[in-house]
Write a protein that holds these residues in place. Structure first.
Motif, short mmCIF file in Angstrom:
data_model
loop_
_atom_site.label_atom_id
_atom_site.label_comp_id
_atom_site.label_asym_id
_atom_site.label_seq_id
_atom_site.Cartn_x
_atom_site.Cartn_y
_atom_site.Cartn_z
N GLY A 196 9.22 2.61 14.83
CA GLY A 196 9.65 3.39 13.68
C GLY A 196 9.64 2.63 12.37
O GLY A 196 9.94 3.21 11.32
N ALA A 197 9.31 1.35 12.40
CA ALA A 197 9.30 0.56 11.16
C ALA A 197 8.25 1.10 10.20
O ALA A 197 7.17 1.53 10.61
N GLY A 198 8.58 1.08 8.90
CA GLY A 198 7.62 1.53 7.90
C GLY A 198 7.24 2.98 8.03
O GLY A 198 6.10 3.36 7.75
N GLY A 199 8.17 3.82 8.46
CA GLY A 199 7.87 5.23 8.61
C GLY A 199 6.95 5.54 9.77
O GLY A 199 6.38 6.63 9.86
N GLY A 200 6.81 4.58 10.69
CA GLY A 200 5.96 4.77 11.86
C GLY A 200 4.67 3.98 11.80
O GLY A 200 3.85 4.07 12.73
N VAL A 201 4.48 3.19 10.74
CA VAL A 201 3.31 2.29 10.70
C VAL A 201 3.33 1.38 11.93
O VAL A 201 2.29 1.07 12.52
N ALA A 216 0.81 -1.21 0.00
CA ALA A 216 0.00 0.00 0.00
C ALA A 216 0.84 1.26 0.00
O ALA A 216 0.38 2.32 -0.42
N CYS A 217 2.07 1.14 0.46
CA CYS A 217 2.86 2.34 0.75
C CYS A 217 4.28 2.22 0.21
O CYS A 217 5.24 2.65 0.85
N ALA A 218 4.42 1.62 -0.96
CA ALA A 218 5.75 1.36 -1.50
C ALA A 218 6.49 2.66 -1.81
O ALA A 218 5.89 3.63 -2.27
N PRO A 219 7.79 2.68 -1.56
CA PRO A 219 8.59 3.87 -1.89
C PRO A 219 8.56 4.15 -3.39
O PRO A 219 8.49 3.23 -4.21
N GLY A 266 2.31 6.46 11.26
CA GLY A 266 1.12 5.62 11.29
C GLY A 266 -0.18 6.39 11.44
O GLY A 266 -1.25 5.79 11.60
N ALA A 267 -0.12 7.72 11.35
CA ALA A 267 -1.33 8.52 11.52
C ALA A 267 -2.36 8.20 10.45
O ALA A 267 -3.56 8.09 10.73
N GLY A 268 -1.93 8.03 9.21
CA GLY A 268 -2.86 7.70 8.14
C GLY A 268 -3.52 6.36 8.36
O GLY A 268 -4.72 6.19 8.15
N ALA A 312 3.02 12.40 2.24
CA ALA A 312 2.71 10.99 1.99
C ALA A 312 2.03 10.36 3.21
O ALA A 312 2.43 10.58 4.35
N THR A 313 1.01 9.55 2.95
CA THR A 313 0.20 8.98 4.02
C THR A 313 0.23 7.45 4.01
O THR A 313 0.37 6.83 2.97
N SER A 314 0.07 6.88 5.19
CA SER A 314 -0.03 5.43 5.33
C SER A 314 -1.49 4.97 5.39
O SER A 314 -1.78 3.86 5.83
N TYR A 315 -2.41 5.80 4.90
CA TYR A 315 -3.84 5.50 4.97
C TYR A 315 -4.16 4.13 4.35
O TYR A 315 -4.96 3.37 4.90
N GLY A 316 -3.52 3.82 3.22
CA GLY A 316 -3.80 2.56 2.55
C GLY A 316 -3.46 1.34 3.38
O GLY A 316 -4.09 0.28 3.24
N VAL A 317 -2.46 1.48 4.26
CA VAL A 317 -2.12 0.35 5.14
C VAL A 317 -3.28 0.09 6.11
O VAL A 317 -3.63 -1.05 6.39
#
Length: 361
Positions: free
Chosen positions: A236-241, A91-94, A138-140, A105-110
């Protein structure tokens, strides 16, 4: 001779499965009589679901989720027994480094992936958390599950400036009764010198001079949402996911350990005479939960030598030995940088042939 071939993915060029086949093809050109056991691995990042699907079987449920920039991207939930597996990188590939987009950029899709996994009725949801384009703590993800705050949670780290009030009750209710597991690729905290922005912010496109500021935004987010949780390994993994999932009560485990257990790699290593692993770049970060380190530890417990084949090798012999690696071979050194990027499969196969010449009986 029996050889266990267990590489991770080579970022941007080869999947773990492709890398394993390339090593095997190259090996056979030098030692066609050797018995090869191919076991592609993952550490929680890219390829997590594919590797587990090959190992465990199960059913893939296809869906589309929001990508880090607000578009859509295909993803999948793997159902195996009463457990659902998802991969944050799907969902959040670089993507290409763009400072403006990186801070939005958001982690909403995760979060949408997690919601879809819960909706299957699975009793346990395992989230592979690794490569990510978002550095939003992980806010998204939490927003997709119903969390609310006095700032937008789906606008990337830039939108978190000044956040003070966070309500996670709806997000926690959305996953109530489900065992959540964070299978993280690196056991880092959310913020600080060893946090996610410092470790990989520039790789995600954040301008180097903006790294301290973005880390400060995540510090404010952590203070509002759960400072103590932000210090846990894997936050902190995955940008905070990882942080977002830990706030929902998830348990954190090294992703590579979970995958290697599913593959039965320790028994397979004991049945081999040599273990070969690899990844795109063997560097100091490889010691912190990445695939080659996990495979080397398995080889050590099985009392088998372990050799690494990597796109680049950026550590010395002493560091390799502390990881449990006998030696490492660089594809760039053997085939050249241009060939390594333009023809990665063939370049890796050529390098593996050299390894076979040195190690096969």
């Amino acid at each position: 001779m029996r050889v266990l071939i267990a590489p991770g993915h080579f970022s941007g060029t080869l999947t773990a499965g492709e890398a394993a086949r390339a090593v095997a093809d190259g090996w056979r050109t030098r030692a066609p009589g050797d018995e090869l056991d191919l076991a592609p691995v993952a550490d929680g990042g890219t390829g997590f679901v594919d590797v587990l699907h090959a190992a465990l079987g199960g059913d893939l449920v296809a869906l589309a989720v929001r990508d880090p920039s607000g578009g859509t991207v295909p993803a999948a939930v793997l159902l195996a027994g009463d457990t659902a597996y998802v991969e944050s990188a799907q969902a959040c590939a670089p993507g290409p480094g763009d400072p403006a987009r990186a801070e939005a950029a958001t982690s909403y899709g995760v979060g949408e992936l997690v919601a879809a996994a819960v909706a299957t009725g699975a009793r346990r949801v395992v989230v592979g958390v690794g490569a990510s384009a978002a550095t939003d703590g992980g806010a998204g993800l939490l927003a997709a599950l119903g969390a609310r705050a006095d700032r937008a949670l789906d606008g990337g780290p830039a939108a978190l400036a000044g956040v003070g009030e966070v309500d996670l009750s709806a997000a926690r209710a959305a996953v109530a009764g489900v065992e959540l597991v964070v299978a993280h690729d690196v056991p880092i905290p959310l913020t600080g010198l060893f946090g996610t922005t410092k470790a990989a912010g520039v790789e995600r496109g954040i301008a180097e001079e903006r790294v301290p500021a973005v880390d400060g935004l995540l510090e404010g987010w952590a203070a509002a949402a759960g400072r103590r949780t932000s210090l846990e390994p894997g936050a902190g993994a995955g940008g905070g996911v990882g942080f977002g999932l830990l706030l929902l009560g998830a348990a954190g485990v090294p992703g590579v350990d979970l995958v290697l257990d599913a593959l039965g790699l320790e028994d397979r290593a004991r049945a081999a005479d040599l273990v070969v692993t690899g990844e795109g770049r063997l560097d100091f970060a490889s010691r912190a939960g990445k695939a080659p380190h996990g495979v080397a530890q398995v080889a050590t417990r099985a009392v088998r030598p372990c050799v690494v084949v990597a796109g680049e090798v950026l550590v010395g012999t002493r560091e390799m030995r502390t990881m449990g690696v006998e030696t490492a071979y660089s594809v760039v050194d053997v085939a050249g940088r241009e060939a390594a990027l333009a023809e990665p499969y063939d370049a890796l196969a050529r390098t593996a042939a050299r390894v076979a010449r040195a190690w096969s009986r």
